[in-house]
Design an enzyme around this catalytic site. Sequence first.
Site, PDB file in Angstrom:
ATOM      1  NE  ARG A  61      -2.498   1.546   3.455  1.00  0.00           N
ATOM      2  CZ  ARG A  61      -3.323   1.992   4.627  1.00  0.00           C
ATOM      3  NH1 ARG A  61      -4.475   1.713   4.554  1.00  0.00           N
ATOM      4  NH2 ARG A  61      -2.688   2.193   5.617  1.00  0.00           N
ATOM      5  CG  HIS A 186     -11.495   2.672   0.777  1.00  0.00           C
ATOM      6  ND1 HIS A 186     -10.713   1.975   1.855  1.00  0.00           N
ATOM      7  CD2 HIS A 186     -10.496   2.717  -0.342  1.00  0.00           C
ATOM      8  CE1 HIS A 186      -9.858   1.619   1.208  1.00  0.00           C
ATOM      9  NE2 HIS A 186      -9.581   1.678   0.005  1.00  0.00           N
ATOM     10  NE  ARG A 189      -7.839  -0.444   5.689  1.00  0.00           N
ATOM     11  CZ  ARG A 189      -8.035  -1.081   4.506  1.00  0.00           C
ATOM     12  NH1 ARG A 189      -8.655  -2.363   4.558  1.00  0.00           N
ATOM     13  NH2 ARG A 189      -7.770  -0.414   3.249  1.00  0.00           N
ATOM     14  CD  GLU A 216      -7.551  -6.447   0.011  1.00  0.00           C
ATOM     15  OE1 GLU A 216      -8.133  -5.326   0.097  1.00  0.00           O
ATOM     16  OE2 GLU A 216      -6.922  -6.602  -0.983  1.00  0.00           O
ATOM     17  CG  HIS A 250     -10.852  -8.081  -1.684  1.00  0.00           C
ATOM     18  ND1 HIS A 250     -10.204  -8.230  -2.720  1.00  0.00           N
ATOM     19  CD2 HIS A 250     -10.618  -6.766  -1.555  1.00  0.00           C
ATOM     20  CE1 HIS A 250      -9.592  -7.529  -3.436  1.00  0.00           C
ATOM     21  NE2 HIS A 250      -9.762  -6.269  -2.705  1.00  0.00           N
ATOM     22  CG  ASP A 301      -8.190  -4.968  -6.683  1.00  0.00           C
ATOM     23  OD1 ASP A 301      -8.263  -3.749  -6.362  1.00  0.00           O
ATOM     24  OD2 ASP A 301      -8.005  -5.859  -5.464  1.00  0.00           O
TER      25      ASP A 301
END
Length: 395
Positions: A61, A186, A189, A216, A250, A301
Amino acid sequence: VLITVEGDTISAVAPETQCPQDADRLVGLTLPGFANTHSHVFHRALRGRTHTGKGSFWTWREEMYRMAAGLDPDSYHALAATTYAEMRAAGYTVVGEFHYLHHSPGGRPYADGNAMSEALVAAAADADVRITLLDTLYLHGGIGTGGRYEELEPVQRRFSDGSAEAWAARVDAFRPTAARVGAAIHSVRAVDPRAMEVVRSWGDAHDAPLHIHLSEQPAENERCVAAHGTTPTGLLADIGGLGERTTVVHATHLTAGDITSLGTSHTTVCLCPTTERDLADGIGPSRRLVAAGARLAVGSDSQAVIDPFEEMRAVEHHQRLATLRRGNHSTTALLEAGTVDGYRALGWHAGGRIEPGRLADLITVEVEPGADPPHMLASAVFGRTRVVSVLVGGR
Ligand SMILES: [Zn+2]
């Protein structure tokens, strides 16, 4: 067969004996075009840069954020146009773009608050693929220990509208002619339950698809349970977010209760197996989800691979590796996940089948020499597949 197209729609499908001399010939096996139900187009620029080396989803990320920081509407448009053209050549005829790169680096809106969304829609038009812009709410940096939502990191500021209400106002102002618009959260989180509810009700009011990244990573589940006393699926159920218009992306790390909730609500689960294996996410329980009543779709993705056939066959192959059983998903079920169920998850209810009244989105793949009709489909899904023709709306 002879497929007759009027406008962008199939008007008739008739036996070959009625075929006029001047008809266009699609030589090979013709299938409905595929739906790329989950795309982050800008990740294409990471290909080859992040696939080796050690680390996890979280270290990947960091690399992805570095890429996100450098894009503006013009470079976003250019990158998206070439990537959507690559998708089209691979057999994807509609893309669901899970879009959260809304504002300038640092977070100031562009003069046109939807400049980045416009860039994506223009790119899809350039490549001549259909697009559903899944406009994504992103507010927080994560769920901290103790259950408090964390501040955004500087690189995340351009993702945020500041509040769910500001997100809704911006999305309401975006009215593309050729694209569809869906709502996206999103993840648990990045969005708190109250804000999740705003997105859900926007989706209800517009009869629009609702998409969310879900479970995920185990760390997301742990933080969610610690903060809210329930899993991400439980939280989504609590805000009324499960159902036939919802797609969870996911759904890798689920409890038995999560699987039941997703199944009984007929929620769509979008698997992105080439990305999930690249990011060391794990293998989701696709066979159990389908048995419980959920529908499947697939997406490219992170764009590590852009190939609908590879995603479909990976759904089955990953189940084989995880369960030591073959035949978890039939060839037909995999094709439906890739076509009609993906189209529906993106709000294009007329796509995904070759029959009158459906969109004339068709792809033709090479047929293996000597393949007899009963084995052609399995050969296309599980063998080496070359796409030789792609039509979107008959073009
Ligand atoms: Zn994603």
